[in-house]
Design a protein around this motif. Structure first.
Motif, PDB file in Angstrom:
ATOM      1  N   LEU A  92       0.645  -1.188   0.102  1.00 23.78           N
ATOM      2  CA  LEU A  92      -0.164   0.144   0.014  1.00 23.78           C
ATOM      3  C   LEU A  92       0.988   1.287  -0.011  1.00 23.78           C
ATOM      4  O   LEU A  92       0.506   2.175  -0.564  1.00 23.78           O
ATOM      5  CB  LEU A  92      -0.772   0.116   0.978  1.00 23.78           C
ATOM      6  N   ALA A  93       1.925   1.407   0.796  1.00 24.22           N
ATOM      7  CA  ALA A  93       2.819   2.219   0.828  1.00 24.22           C
ATOM      8  C   ALA A  93       3.525   2.789  -0.550  1.00 24.22           C
ATOM      9  O   ALA A  93       3.828   3.947  -0.766  1.00 24.22           O
ATOM     10  CB  ALA A  93       3.917   2.272   2.121  1.00 24.22           C
ATOM     11  N   ALA A  94       3.411   1.839  -1.415  1.00 23.25           N
ATOM     12  CA  ALA A  94       4.115   2.150  -2.618  1.00 23.25           C
ATOM     13  C   ALA A  94       3.065   2.838  -3.533  1.00 23.25           C
ATOM     14  O   ALA A  94       3.567   3.392  -4.703  1.00 23.25           O
ATOM     15  CB  ALA A  94       4.665   0.789  -3.323  1.00 23.25           C
ATOM     16  N   ARG A  95       1.694   2.810  -3.029  1.00 23.45           N
ATOM     17  CA  ARG A  95       0.900   3.141  -4.104  1.00 23.45           C
ATOM     18  C   ARG A  95       0.107   4.537  -3.462  1.00 23.45           C
ATOM     19  O   ARG A  95      -0.563   5.335  -4.349  1.00 23.45           O
ATOM     20  CB  ARG A  95      -0.214   2.091  -4.250  1.00 23.45           C
ATOM     21  N   VAL A  96       0.017   4.762  -1.992  1.00 25.42           N
ATOM     22  CA  VAL A  96      -0.800   5.781  -1.462  1.00 25.42           C
ATOM     23  C   VAL A  96       0.056   5.978  -0.147  1.00 25.42           C
ATOM     24  O   VAL A  96       0.328   5.116   0.543  1.00 25.42           O
ATOM     25  CB  VAL A  96      -2.288   5.253  -1.423  1.00 25.42           C
ATOM     26  N   PRO A  97      -0.192   7.204   0.187  1.00 25.32           N
ATOM     27  CA  PRO A  97       0.223   7.500   1.616  1.00 25.32           C
ATOM     28  C   PRO A  97      -0.236   6.567   2.640  1.00 25.32           C
ATOM     29  O   PRO A  97      -1.547   6.470   2.649  1.00 25.32           O
ATOM     30  CB  PRO A  97      -0.049   8.999   1.757  1.00 25.32           C
ATOM     31  N   LEU A  98       0.615   6.175   3.409  1.00 28.45           N
ATOM     32  CA  LEU A  98       0.200   5.507   4.582  1.00 28.45           C
ATOM     33  C   LEU A  98       0.727   5.918   5.975  1.00 28.45           C
ATOM     34  O   LEU A  98       1.955   6.219   6.136  1.00 28.45           O
ATOM     35  CB  LEU A  98       1.077   3.928   4.343  1.00 28.45           C
ATOM     36  N   HIS A  99      -0.065   6.179   6.788  1.00 29.11           N
ATOM     37  CA  HIS A  99       0.037   6.979   8.027  1.00 29.11           C
ATOM     38  C   HIS A  99      -0.554   6.012   9.343  1.00 29.11           C
ATOM     39  O   HIS A  99      -1.653   5.932   9.090  1.00 29.11           O
ATOM     40  CB  HIS A  99      -0.315   8.262   8.195  1.00 29.11           C
ATOM     41  N   PRO A 100       0.250   5.838  10.262  1.00 30.38           N
ATOM     42  CA  PRO A 100       1.514   5.724  10.542  1.00 30.38           C
ATOM     43  C   PRO A 100       2.343   4.932   9.393  1.00 30.38           C
ATOM     44  O   PRO A 100       1.781   4.310   8.709  1.00 30.38           O
ATOM     45  CB  PRO A 100       1.807   5.477  11.903  1.00 30.38           C
TER      46      PRO A 100
END
Length: 368
Positions: A92-100
């Protein structure tokens, strides 16, 4: 594929939430107040958060086709639990901002890496040793003494995945009781109370902490949270500073909790705190903020992950939060009739023993 550059959102955006339990439910309700729609992704078809979300997906966390569609449908992703599979977070982090971010997950999913991380920041933790084999356990128990606590490195919460090593305990039986999984042994800490700090860190690095809260556990499950904690000003400042240092070191974005032990002042030493665990998410001991603070932990989390300004953490009075576990939620009619009680039910159908069904907060004037 390069990771997206994090940017602030605006009302009307779609927030993706991994996990569909009560924490996701309360996040989605808070998001709606701020004009943010939510898309909840969870494998359980009866997830409580689905009732209040704009969209939901029922799929396993390893289902990359479903995850890709989910990522395409949202503007940012957050999560309600720390055991999100590492591969899912990376995908997911490679495709959309992931927080935290994925680092917060990696550090806090493993008790050994978490203890090392906190210790390397110069913060006090219980003495610990890595345990991979029975021989390791025997050596660790000899070094740390008894009583001590054997904990699995992963997937433990509410007392699960741990066993106390008392004088006379059979170490082989204890090792078997945790499934012989990779573990740590923690030396016993003689504490006088348990407290936690609920804090938030924004996209811009801003930091805001709620007042330190005092926690009472029963059968390893949080029963009551009371604010303010019975804590000296110096220890309170120490606890909040520890949370700030942890959040900064992780480059954290969102709300998190740091659970701590309070050690009694003795031998000329002032009262002090020892870090126990980090939870990279909104937390049960922060539920009091829904009515007890100017900004709830859920609204604060939405503000943080969406790049909005953080809200005031000012406390509104003396606050008590009572967890409703199992059949205690059947008191809902009595609680609704109680003046000053604020009831939150999670929409779960089966009130099993040990299951968190809801909570109630009570706020009283500090002058009363």
């Amino acid at each position: 594929m390069s990771a997206p550059v994090p940017t602030g959102l605006a009302p009307g955006a779609m927030l993706g939430i991994l996990g569909g339990g009560q924490l996701a439910r309360m996040m989605a309700l808070a998001a709606a107040d701020l004009g943010i729609r939510c898309h909840v992704f969870a494998p359980e078809a009866d997830s409580p958060a689905f009732d209040v979300a704009a969209r939901h997906t029922v799929a396993e966390y390893e289902d990359e086709e479903a995850l890709a569609r989910f990522a395409d449908a949202v503007d940012v992703v957050t999560y309600e639990f720390e055991n999100v599979p590492a591969a899912t977070a990376a995908f997911l982090a490679a495709r959309v901002p992931l927080h935290p971010g994925a680092r917060a997950l990696a550090v806090t999913q493993d008790r050994l890496s978490e203890k090392r991380f906190v210790s390397e920041l110069g913060l006090a933790v219980a003495p610990f040793r890595a345990v991979d084999t029975l021989a390791d356990l025997e050596t660790a128990a000899a070094e740390l003494g008894r009583p001590s606590v054997l904990k699995t490195r992963r997937f433990g919460y509410d007392g699960k995945g741990q066993v106390k090593i008392a004088p006379g305990s059979d170490l082989a039986e204890a090792h078997e009781a945790i499934g012989r999984f990779p573990a740590i042994l923690e030396g016993f800490v003689s504490f006088v109370r348990e407290v936690s700090v609920i804090a938030a860190r924004g996209l811009d690095g801003s930091f805001a902490a709620f007042d330190v809260c005092e926690n009472e556990h029963r059968d390893h499950i949080l029963a009551y949270t009371r604010i303010p904690a019975n804590l000296s000003e110096g220890a309170s400042l120490q606890a909040i500073d520890a949370a700030r240092r942890i959040g900064d070191a992780l480059g954290y974005v969102g709300v998190f909790a740091v659970e701590m032990f309070v050690l009694e002042a003795e031998g000329g030493l002032a009262e002090r705190v020892v870090v126990n665990e980090i939870a990279p998410r909104v937390h049960n001991s922060g539920h009091w903020t829904s009515e007890g603070a100017e900004t709830s932990q859920f609204h604060q989390h939405i503000r943080a992950v969406c790049g909005f300004p953080l809200g005031s953490t000012a406390r509104r009075g003396h606050v008590e939060m009572e967890n409703l576990i199992g059949a205690s939620a059947l008191r809902w009619r009595e609680l609704l009739a109680e003046p000053g009680a604020h009831l939150h039910l999670y929409g779960k159908r089966d009130a099993r023993p040990g299951r968190k069904m809801g909570h109630v907060t009570r706020v009283t004037d500090e002058r009363a």
